[in-house]
Design an enzyme around this catalytic site. Structure first.
Site, PDB file in Angstrom:
ATOM      1  N   LEU A 179       3.801   2.938 -44.712  1.00  0.00           N
ATOM      2  CA  LEU A 179       3.359   1.979 -46.117  1.00  0.00           C
ATOM      3  C   LEU A 179       4.632   2.075 -46.647  1.00  0.00           C
ATOM      4  O   LEU A 179       5.325   3.151 -46.648  1.00  0.00           O
ATOM      5  CB  LEU A 179       2.409   2.721 -46.835  1.00  0.00           C
ATOM      6  CG  LEU A 179       1.055   2.477 -46.269  1.00  0.00           C
ATOM      7  CD1 LEU A 179      -0.057   3.249 -47.363  1.00  0.00           C
ATOM      8  CD2 LEU A 179       0.402   1.007 -46.041  1.00  0.00           C
ATOM      9  N   ASP A 180       5.033   0.884 -47.389  1.00  0.00           N
ATOM     10  CA  ASP A 180       6.057   0.659 -47.992  1.00  0.00           C
ATOM     11  C   ASP A 180       6.305   1.770 -49.270  1.00  0.00           C
ATOM     12  O   ASP A 180       5.123   2.084 -49.678  1.00  0.00           O
ATOM     13  CB  ASP A 180       6.514  -0.663 -48.287  1.00  0.00           C
ATOM     14  CG  ASP A 180       6.730  -1.672 -47.690  1.00  0.00           C
ATOM     15  OD1 ASP A 180       6.814  -1.150 -46.349  1.00  0.00           O
ATOM     16  OD2 ASP A 180       6.485  -2.790 -47.771  1.00  0.00           O
ATOM     17  N   ARG A 181       7.241   2.210 -49.708  1.00  0.00           N
ATOM     18  CA  ARG A 181       7.575   3.075 -50.700  1.00  0.00           C
ATOM     19  C   ARG A 181       6.341   2.701 -52.125  1.00  0.00           C
ATOM     20  O   ARG A 181       5.735   3.415 -52.510  1.00  0.00           O
ATOM     21  CB  ARG A 181       8.883   3.487 -50.974  1.00  0.00           C
ATOM     22  CG  ARG A 181       8.965   4.285 -52.397  1.00  0.00           C
ATOM     23  CD  ARG A 181      10.645   4.655 -52.570  1.00  0.00           C
ATOM     24  NE  ARG A 181      10.784   5.743 -53.429  1.00  0.00           N
ATOM     25  CZ  ARG A 181      11.595   6.323 -53.622  1.00  0.00           C
ATOM     26  NH1 ARG A 181      13.023   5.793 -53.321  1.00  0.00           N
ATOM     27  NH2 ARG A 181      11.809   7.524 -54.560  1.00  0.00           N
TER      28      ARG A 181
END
Length: 256
Positions: free
Chosen positions: A55-57
């Site tokens: 998951l993106d930051r």
């Protein structure tokens, strides 16, 4: 710092809510960072954990870890083979379409080569407008500001796929510094106390790597998004923490 919210755990895997702004693990692109989801989870449950997907930051939501390298490899393969159903909620600018399939090829963004040298790969995202709102404020050039709550179902797994697809379609996600518009991002941050990317992974369904049973997990939103939904009149669309999995039969128990 508060403990991570664990949605499900057995002897093979653990599923948690990833907070927005937290990196999953160390990365060459984030030198100097010392706080990671993987380490937090390992310290919290006292076991080694193995990431399965990403998951993106700035994205929050449901995330799966294997408790062994073998289980993690099986789950990673399921993600790669598109055997996992994923759903996200996003707050976007404008009045998004009721339902549409976004089929735009995307170049990979790995930071190692110029984008022009990266091959364009097929990327598909199904979107559905769940609700919308018109606010009587001038944020940009119009006297009113329109926003939509969108459910996104990525059918492929390209980097930043949902963010890039919605932006290309003309409905960028609020809080997206790279693909969105700063005036709307500032409005939500300063006036609506939502200073983050408004994208959350809220649902995963996959076959358990050991029992083979279908696991369905939904994930409640964090405090920032819950408060925002309340302000915009979208409380009825708030997901809940929930796990659904068929009960093992005696024969299935013996098979595992």
């Amino acid at each position: 710092m508060p403990p991570l919210r664990i949605l499900y755990q057995d002897e093979h895997l653990v599923v948690v809510h990833k907070p927005s702004g937290l990196l999953v693990h160390r990365s060459a692109l984030a030198r100097g960072e010392t706080d990671f989801l993987l380490q937090r989870l390992r310290n919290q449950i006292g076991k080694r954990v193995y990431p399965v997907h990403r998951l993106d930051r700035p994205t929050s939501g449901v995330m799966v870890f294997g408790l062994s390298s073998n289980v993690a490899a099986r789950l990673s393969e399921a993600f790669s083979e598109r055997q996992v159903e994923k759903r996200y909620l996003a707050v976007v600018r404008g009045n998004a379409p009721e339902q549409e399939r976004l089929d735009y090829p995307l170049r990979e963004e790995d930071g190692t080569r110029p984008k022009a040298e990266m091959p364009a790969m097929r990327a598909i995202t199904d979107i559905r407008r769940i609700d919308n709102v018109e606010l009587p404020v001038r944020v940009d050039r119009y006297p009113q500001a329109r926003y939509s709550l969108v459910e996104a179902r990525p059918l492929t797994g390209r980097r930043h796929q949902i963010r890039r697809h919605l932006s290309r379609r003309g409905y960028p996600i609020i809080g997206d510094a790279k693909h969105g518009k700063s005036v709307h991002n500032r409005f939500f941050a300063e006036q609506l106390q939502a200073p983050r990317l408004l994208l959350a992974a809220t649902y995963l369904a996959f076959d358990h790597p050991v029992s083979g049973l279908r696991v369905q997990l939904s994930c409640a939103l964090d405090e920032t998004l819950t408060r925002l939904f309340d302000h915009l009149g979208w409380v009825g669309h708030l997901p809940l923490d929930r796990v659904e999995m068929p009960q093992l039969t005696p024969a299935a128990l013996q098979a595992t």
